[in-house]
Scaffold this motif. Sequence first.
Motif, PDB file in Angstrom:
ATOM      1  N   GLU A 156      24.031   2.555 -10.520  1.00  0.00           N
ATOM      2  CA  GLU A 156      22.886   2.902  -9.160  1.00  0.00           C
ATOM      3  C   GLU A 156      22.658   0.939  -9.229  1.00  0.00           C
ATOM      4  O   GLU A 156      22.269   0.508  -7.967  1.00  0.00           O
ATOM      5  CB  GLU A 156      22.067   3.088  -9.745  1.00  0.00           C
ATOM      6  N   ARG A 157      22.363   0.447 -10.292  1.00  0.00           N
ATOM      7  CA  ARG A 157      21.813  -0.841 -10.249  1.00  0.00           C
ATOM      8  C   ARG A 157      22.800  -1.917  -9.631  1.00  0.00           C
ATOM      9  O   ARG A 157      23.161  -3.331  -9.099  1.00  0.00           O
ATOM     10  CB  ARG A 157      21.323  -2.100 -11.640  1.00  0.00           C
ATOM     11  N   ALA A 158      24.236  -1.323  -9.874  1.00  0.00           N
ATOM     12  CA  ALA A 158      25.252  -2.159  -9.376  1.00  0.00           C
ATOM     13  C   ALA A 158      25.960  -1.934  -7.619  1.00  0.00           C
ATOM     14  O   ALA A 158      25.955  -3.162  -7.234  1.00  0.00           O
ATOM     15  CB  ALA A 158      27.221  -2.295  -9.977  1.00  0.00           C
ATOM     16  N   VAL A 159      24.945  -1.177  -7.419  1.00  0.00           N
ATOM     17  CA  VAL A 159      25.120  -1.182  -5.911  1.00  0.00           C
ATOM     18  C   VAL A 159      23.953  -1.510  -5.337  1.00  0.00           C
ATOM     19  O   VAL A 159      23.997  -0.571  -4.049  1.00  0.00           O
ATOM     20  CB  VAL A 159      25.831  -0.011  -5.037  1.00  0.00           C
ATOM     21  N   ALA A 160      22.807  -1.762  -5.763  1.00  0.00           N
ATOM     22  CA  ALA A 160      21.100  -1.391  -5.104  1.00  0.00           C
ATOM     23  C   ALA A 160      21.058  -2.210  -3.524  1.00  0.00           C
ATOM     24  O   ALA A 160      20.628  -1.398  -2.976  1.00  0.00           O
ATOM     25  CB  ALA A 160      20.419  -2.095  -5.822  1.00  0.00           C
ATOM     26  N   ALA A 161      21.622  -3.350  -3.714  1.00  0.00           N
ATOM     27  CA  ALA A 161      22.002  -3.904  -2.340  1.00  0.00           C
ATOM     28  C   ALA A 161      22.948  -3.762  -1.408  1.00  0.00           C
ATOM     29  O   ALA A 161      23.063  -4.007  -0.552  1.00  0.00           O
ATOM     30  CB  ALA A 161      21.585  -5.110  -2.636  1.00  0.00           C
ATOM     31  N   ALA A 162      23.846  -2.423  -1.491  1.00  0.00           N
ATOM     32  CA  ALA A 162      24.554  -2.811  -0.362  1.00  0.00           C
ATOM     33  C   ALA A 162      24.491  -1.335   0.412  1.00  0.00           C
ATOM     34  O   ALA A 162      23.871  -0.868   0.029  1.00  0.00           O
ATOM     35  CB  ALA A 162      26.110  -1.611  -1.689  1.00  0.00           C
ATOM     36  N   VAL A 163      24.891  -1.960   1.394  1.00  0.00           N
ATOM     37  CA  VAL A 163      24.873  -0.791   2.345  1.00  0.00           C
ATOM     38  C   VAL A 163      26.126   0.411   2.282  1.00  0.00           C
ATOM     39  O   VAL A 163      26.468   0.702   1.405  1.00  0.00           O
ATOM     40  CB  VAL A 163      26.205  -1.281   3.537  1.00  0.00           C
ATOM     41  N   PRO A 164      25.255   1.185   3.010  1.00  0.00           N
ATOM     42  CA  PRO A 164      25.889   3.114   2.850  1.00  0.00           C
ATOM     43  C   PRO A 164      27.569   2.870   2.884  1.00  0.00           C
ATOM     44  O   PRO A 164      27.478   4.179   1.674  1.00  0.00           O
ATOM     45  CB  PRO A 164      25.057   3.458   4.076  1.00  0.00           C
ATOM     46  N   LYS A 165      27.963   2.141   3.476  1.00  0.00           N
ATOM     47  CA  LYS A 165      29.450   2.370   3.598  1.00  0.00           C
ATOM     48  C   LYS A 165      29.708   2.452   2.043  1.00  0.00           C
ATOM     49  O   LYS A 165      30.988   2.790   1.315  1.00  0.00           O
ATOM     50  CB  LYS A 165      30.227   2.275   4.409  1.00  0.00           C
ATOM     51  N   ARG A 166      29.770   0.897   1.274  1.00  0.00           N
ATOM     52  CA  ARG A 166      29.819   0.328   0.360  1.00  0.00           C
ATOM     53  C   ARG A 166      28.829   2.041  -1.217  1.00  0.00           C
ATOM     54  O   ARG A 166      30.302   2.306  -1.526  1.00  0.00           O
ATOM     55  CB  ARG A 166      29.637  -0.883  -0.256  1.00  0.00           C
ATOM     56  N   ARG A 167      28.637   1.644  -0.752  1.00  0.00           N
ATOM     57  CA  ARG A 167      27.648   3.079  -1.323  1.00  0.00           C
ATOM     58  C   ARG A 167      28.929   4.026  -2.093  1.00  0.00           C
ATOM     59  O   ARG A 167      28.752   4.435  -3.197  1.00  0.00           O
ATOM     60  CB  ARG A 167      26.277   3.250  -1.803  1.00  0.00           C
ATOM     61  N   GLN A 168      28.872   4.545  -0.043  1.00  0.00           N
ATOM     62  CA  GLN A 168      29.768   5.728  -0.338  1.00  0.00           C
ATOM     63  C   GLN A 168      30.939   5.840  -1.521  1.00  0.00           C
ATOM     64  O   GLN A 168      31.313   6.640  -2.022  1.00  0.00           O
ATOM     65  CB  GLN A 168      29.985   6.697   1.224  1.00  0.00           C
ATOM     66  N   GLU A 169      31.992   4.508  -1.006  1.00  0.00           N
ATOM     67  CA  GLU A 169      32.950   4.373  -1.076  1.00  0.00           C
ATOM     68  C   GLU A 169      32.711   4.368  -2.891  1.00  0.00           C
ATOM     69  O   GLU A 169      33.416   4.958  -3.769  1.00  0.00           O
ATOM     70  CB  GLU A 169      33.310   3.736  -1.071  1.00  0.00           C
ATOM     71  N   TYR A 170      31.701   3.387  -3.461  1.00  0.00           N
ATOM     72  CA  TYR A 170      31.324   3.327  -4.739  1.00  0.00           C
ATOM     73  C   TYR A 170      31.585   4.583  -5.841  1.00  0.00           C
ATOM     74  O   TYR A 170      32.198   5.271  -6.798  1.00  0.00           O
ATOM     75  CB  TYR A 170      30.547   2.210  -5.257  1.00  0.00           C
ATOM     76  N   THR A 171      30.501   5.410  -5.371  1.00  0.00           N
ATOM     77  CA  THR A 171      30.299   6.153  -5.462  1.00  0.00           C
ATOM     78  C   THR A 171      31.020   7.525  -5.351  1.00  0.00           C
ATOM     79  O   THR A 171      31.479   8.820  -6.872  1.00  0.00           O
ATOM     80  CB  THR A 171      29.018   7.456  -5.070  1.00  0.00           C
ATOM     81  N   THR A 172      31.876   7.744  -4.237  1.00  0.00           N
ATOM     82  CA  THR A 172      33.024   8.650  -4.572  1.00  0.00           C
ATOM     83  C   THR A 172      34.117   8.287  -5.543  1.00  0.00           C
ATOM     84  O   THR A 172      34.355   9.414  -5.920  1.00  0.00           O
ATOM     85  CB  THR A 172      34.149   9.106  -3.433  1.00  0.00           C
ATOM     86  N   VAL A 173      34.681   7.189  -5.742  1.00  0.00           N
ATOM     87  CA  VAL A 173      35.715   6.944  -6.548  1.00  0.00           C
ATOM     88  C   VAL A 173      35.087   6.518  -7.661  1.00  0.00           C
ATOM     89  O   VAL A 173      36.223   7.058  -8.818  1.00  0.00           O
ATOM     90  CB  VAL A 173      35.993   5.374  -6.346  1.00  0.00           C
ATOM     91  N   ARG A 174      34.224   6.509  -8.145  1.00  0.00           N
ATOM     92  CA  ARG A 174      34.073   7.098  -9.315  1.00  0.00           C
ATOM     93  C   ARG A 174      34.115   8.515 -10.162  1.00  0.00           C
ATOM     94  O   ARG A 174      33.847   9.097 -10.847  1.00  0.00           O
ATOM     95  CB  ARG A 174      32.242   6.664  -9.636  1.00  0.00           C
ATOM     96  N   ALA A 175      33.834   9.723  -8.813  1.00  0.00           N
ATOM     97  CA  ALA A 175      33.968  11.001  -9.095  1.00  0.00           C
ATOM     98  C   ALA A 175      34.685  11.324  -9.530  1.00  0.00           C
ATOM     99  O   ALA A 175      35.161  11.871 -10.604  1.00  0.00           O
ATOM    100  CB  ALA A 175      33.206  11.490  -7.309  1.00  0.00           C
ATOM    101  N   CYS A 176      35.748  10.614  -8.645  1.00  0.00           N
ATOM    102  CA  CYS A 176      37.551  10.500  -8.613  1.00  0.00           C
ATOM    103  C   CYS A 176      37.717  10.283 -10.132  1.00  0.00           C
ATOM    104  O   CYS A 176      38.226  11.251 -10.496  1.00  0.00           O
ATOM    105  CB  CYS A 176      38.171   9.571  -7.640  1.00  0.00           C
ATOM    106  N   ALA A 177      37.482   9.560 -10.353  1.00  0.00           N
ATOM    107  CA  ALA A 177      37.841   8.986 -11.841  1.00  0.00           C
ATOM    108  C   ALA A 177      36.482   9.430 -13.180  1.00  0.00           C
ATOM    109  O   ALA A 177      37.676   9.422 -14.025  1.00  0.00           O
ATOM    110  CB  ALA A 177      36.907   7.384 -12.116  1.00  0.00           C
ATOM    111  N   ARG A 178      35.860  10.163 -12.396  1.00  0.00           N
ATOM    112  CA  ARG A 178      34.709  10.926 -13.397  1.00  0.00           C
ATOM    113  C   ARG A 178      36.089  12.330 -14.333  1.00  0.00           C
ATOM    114  O   ARG A 178      36.114  12.939 -15.063  1.00  0.00           O
ATOM    115  CB  ARG A 178      33.903  11.056 -12.996  1.00  0.00           C
ATOM    116  N   GLU A 179      36.232  12.447 -12.981  1.00  0.00           N
ATOM    117  CA  GLU A 179      36.554  13.590 -13.588  1.00  0.00           C
ATOM    118  C   GLU A 179      38.334  13.939 -14.086  1.00  0.00           C
ATOM    119  O   GLU A 179      38.483  14.572 -14.488  1.00  0.00           O
ATOM    120  CB  GLU A 179      37.635  14.849 -11.408  1.00  0.00           C
TER     121      GLU A 179
END
Length: 231
Positions: free
Chosen positions: A29-52
């Motif tokens: 969360e801290r790493a993308v605290a200043a990110a625009v929504p599009k960047r935050r969504q990409e960052y979050t979903t790709v990490r969901a893929c990685a965690r799976e």
Amino acid sequence: MIEQLLPPTMVGVERFGDAADAYLYPEEERAVAAAVPKRRQEYTTVRACAREALATLGAEPGPILSGARGAPVWPQGVVGSMTHCAGYRAAAVAHRADVLAVGVDAEPHEPLRDPGMIELLTVPAERPHLRELAARRPEIHWEKLLFSAKESVYKAWFPLTGLWLDFHEAELTVDPMAGVFRARLLVPGPVVGGVRLPGFEGRWLVRSGLVVTSVTVTEETVAKARRAELR
């Protein structure tokens, strides 16, 4: 789609959009605290893929942060790569005992936005090769495929070297029918297992409006380079 480009020892997970149930650890969360929504969504979903994918390997869940030059920091004993573009997110992971390095990349399958970029992306020997590829299979945007392939090459290169690799420091040849490519390094390659690798081999796929590429470095890659040295 991503798993078609990976060896059986790897786990690939992909999503064609953002995941409503994806979450971030506080450190992420801290790493993308200043990110625009599009960047935050990409960052979050790709990490969901990685965690799976990591869960399939039996790895403990945890944050996936970025290290030097933005490269993901994977759990001990794991190698991996992540990619995201419009409408697509994917991650590929493996035990280090099975795969030494991996790079994956995905891009929209469309022409380069700026045709002038081709000089930045290619070495002179690649330009006639691109024209030959276009003559054989004009339905494929080969310049975009070459860009993606060089991104995958860099992602596999960096964990082995810790160094930057410029677009002009690798020369690619692409098989238009077999879905494979080879990257010849124009700078000294990484030393793995006591052997200097002269280049990488990869795979590519064009489907569903995307071009997806991968490079994997395995013990067989090292053995092949060792046999070439002995000739």
